[in-house]
Design a protein around this motif. Structure first.
Motif, PDB file in Angstrom:
ATOM      1  N   VAL A 254       0.844  -1.205   0.000  1.00  0.00           N
ATOM      2  CA  VAL A 254       0.000   0.000   0.000  1.00  0.00           C
ATOM      3  C   VAL A 254       0.878   1.253   0.000  1.00  0.00           C
ATOM      4  O   VAL A 254       0.560   2.245  -0.665  1.00  0.00           O
ATOM      5  N   GLY A 255       1.968   1.218   0.749  1.00  0.00           N
ATOM      6  CA  GLY A 255       2.879   2.363   0.799  1.00  0.00           C
ATOM      7  C   GLY A 255       3.862   2.390  -0.352  1.00  0.00           C
ATOM      8  O   GLY A 255       4.305   3.464  -0.774  1.00  0.00           O
ATOM      9  N   VAL A 256       4.191   1.217  -0.881  1.00  0.00           N
ATOM     10  CA  VAL A 256       5.195   1.123  -1.936  1.00  0.00           C
ATOM     11  C   VAL A 256       4.624   1.494  -3.308  1.00  0.00           C
ATOM     12  O   VAL A 256       5.317   2.112  -4.132  1.00  0.00           O
ATOM     13  N   TYR A 257       3.378   1.134  -3.556  1.00  0.00           N
ATOM     14  CA  TYR A 257       2.816   1.323  -4.897  1.00  0.00           C
ATOM     15  C   TYR A 257       2.908   2.766  -5.404  1.00  0.00           C
ATOM     16  O   TYR A 257       3.241   2.982  -6.581  1.00  0.00           O
ATOM     17  N   PRO A 258       2.612   3.791  -4.576  1.00  0.00           N
ATOM     18  CA  PRO A 258       2.762   5.170  -5.077  1.00  0.00           C
ATOM     19  C   PRO A 258       4.187   5.511  -5.511  1.00  0.00           C
ATOM     20  O   PRO A 258       4.371   6.321  -6.420  1.00  0.00           O
ATOM     21  N   ILE A 259       5.185   4.889  -4.884  1.00  0.00           N
ATOM     22  CA  ILE A 259       6.573   5.104  -5.298  1.00  0.00           C
ATOM     23  C   ILE A 259       6.809   4.444  -6.659  1.00  0.00           C
ATOM     24  O   ILE A 259       7.494   4.997  -7.531  1.00  0.00           O
ATOM     25  N   ARG A 285       4.915  11.079  -0.876  1.00  0.00           N
ATOM     26  CA  ARG A 285       4.755   9.626  -0.987  1.00  0.00           C
ATOM     27  C   ARG A 285       5.782   8.891  -0.131  1.00  0.00           C
ATOM     28  O   ARG A 285       5.500   7.780   0.344  1.00  0.00           O
ATOM     29  N   THR A 286       6.929   9.491   0.059  1.00  0.00           N
ATOM     30  CA  THR A 286       7.901   8.924   1.005  1.00  0.00           C
ATOM     31  C   THR A 286       7.341   8.963   2.416  1.00  0.00           C
ATOM     32  O   THR A 286       7.429   7.971   3.162  1.00  0.00           O
ATOM     33  N   LEU A 287       6.765  10.093   2.795  1.00  0.00           N
ATOM     34  CA  LEU A 287       6.160  10.215   4.115  1.00  0.00           C
ATOM     35  C   LEU A 287       5.031   9.199   4.279  1.00  0.00           C
ATOM     36  O   LEU A 287       4.904   8.569   5.335  1.00  0.00           O
ATOM     37  N   PHE A 288       4.228   9.021   3.236  1.00  0.00           N
ATOM     38  CA  PHE A 288       3.133   8.043   3.287  1.00  0.00           C
ATOM     39  C   PHE A 288       3.670   6.636   3.478  1.00  0.00           C
ATOM     40  O   PHE A 288       3.152   5.852   4.291  1.00  0.00           O
ATOM     41  N   LEU A 289       4.743   6.298   2.753  1.00  0.00           N
ATOM     42  CA  LEU A 289       5.355   4.973   2.901  1.00  0.00           C
ATOM     43  C   LEU A 289       5.860   4.763   4.326  1.00  0.00           C
ATOM     44  O   LEU A 289       5.679   3.682   4.905  1.00  0.00           O
ATOM     45  N   ILE A 290       6.463   5.783   4.911  1.00  0.00           N
ATOM     46  CA  ILE A 290       6.960   5.683   6.282  1.00  0.00           C
ATOM     47  C   ILE A 290       5.810   5.480   7.259  1.00  0.00           C
ATOM     48  O   ILE A 290       5.903   4.675   8.195  1.00  0.00           O
ATOM     49  N   LEU A 291       4.709   6.178   7.046  1.00  0.00           N
ATOM     50  CA  LEU A 291       3.538   6.023   7.914  1.00  0.00           C
ATOM     51  C   LEU A 291       2.967   4.604   7.808  1.00  0.00           C
ATOM     52  O   LEU A 291       2.614   3.984   8.819  1.00  0.00           O
TER      53      LEU A 291
END
Length: 302
Positions: A254-259, A285-291
């Protein structure tokens, strides 16, 4: 006031706290967390990022990089909204505030630590302040020699994450170097996009960023490599940390796909105007992946 908000570059701030959030998430998942330490670490990092932005604004103008040919992401000193003297004063005061905030963080975070740990963290804090200023300010700014990527990787990846984790837990864990590296690489990806956007002007003014050194095409290959290796670091963490790969860990997609979407969209034929929005996209998107990653670790630890 609006001119100072603009000069602080708000779109860079979410990414600045990424490594701090990551360190706090990992500490919380390990059973150790102090809200005051988390708050002071976040404040210190935000001040350091603003210091870096102010110094960059001043340094690039003083060195002729921010000139009349720059048409995208215009700077405050370049446009005359803030004078050079005003920005010098702002750099000094922001450095002082960063130092005070950092000392407060060490006072509360290292109450029972031995003197050598205090000394190490103090040295790292002073180095962070110096790095924020020396990136573009001075006779030989290291950002003009293509060394900014290393600094960003260290301070916005390894040091930010591992340092925060230690302040919370008083422990060092080899496994967290993986997500810390992932965070650092994605932070470098934002810097590289900034350099790709400005490559034409940087070539003319002698700012030898990585894209200037290797060319625009290979600069985009480098960008995509940063995305791939960063994703691999986050995925490798549970294996190295000995965490069971269950449904929670599989949610990382879920966090990786936007990257991955960024990887697909970016290409070497893009103009500066087309590249510019991707700085904000990569940061958010990096912040989203971290969350997402942090939430997964907390859920797994329950």
């Amino acid at each position: 006031m609006n001119r100072w908000v603009e000069a602080a570059r708000p779109r860079t701030l979410p990414l600045a706290v990424g490594s701090i959030l990551l360190g706090n998430f990992l500490a919380y998942a390990s059973g150790k967390f102090d809200f005051l330490i988390a708050l002071l670490a976040t404040l210190t990092t935000l001040l350091l990022q603003i210091l870096s932005n102010f110094a960059n604004d001043l340094g690039d103008f003083s060195n002729g990089v921010d000139n009349a040919e720059r048409k995208v992401a215009l700077r405050a000193v370049q446009t005359g909204k803030i004078s050079q003297q005003e920005m010098r004063t702002a750099v000094i005061w922001t450095a002082v505030l960063s130092f005070i905030s950092g000392l407060s963080l060490l006072f509360f975070g290292l109450k029972n630590a031995p003197i050598e740990v205090w000394g190490t963290f103090l040295a790292l804090g002073l180095a962070a302040i110096a790095a924020a200023i020396a990136y573009t300010v001075g006779k030989r700014p290291y950002g003009y020699m293509g060394l900014g990527d290393i600094s960003v990787f260290l301070f916005f990846g390894l040091i930010g994450t591992v340092g925060t984790y230690y302040l919370q837990t008083y422990r060092l864990d080899f496994a967290i170097l993986l997500p810390a590296s992932g965070c650092g690489l994605l932070s470098v990806a934002v810097l590289n996009l900034n350099n790709l956007r400005d490559i034409d002007n940087d070539v003319k003014t002698g700012k030898n960023s990585i894209p200037v050194r290797i060319g625009k095409t290979f600069g985009f290959y480098y960008q995509k490599a940063l995305y791939i290796i960063a994703i691999a670091c986050f995925y490798a963490y549970p294996f190295v940390a000995g965490i069971k790969i269950g449904a929670n860990q599989q949610l990382l997609i879920v966090g990786v796909y936007p990257i991955i979407q960024l990887f697909r969209e970016l290409h070497s034929g893009m103009t500066s105007e087309q590249i510019d929005p991707y700085l904000k996209k990569t940061a958010l998107r990096t912040l989203f992946l971290i969350l997402v990653f942090g939430g997964i670790q907390i859920l797994t630890s329950q």
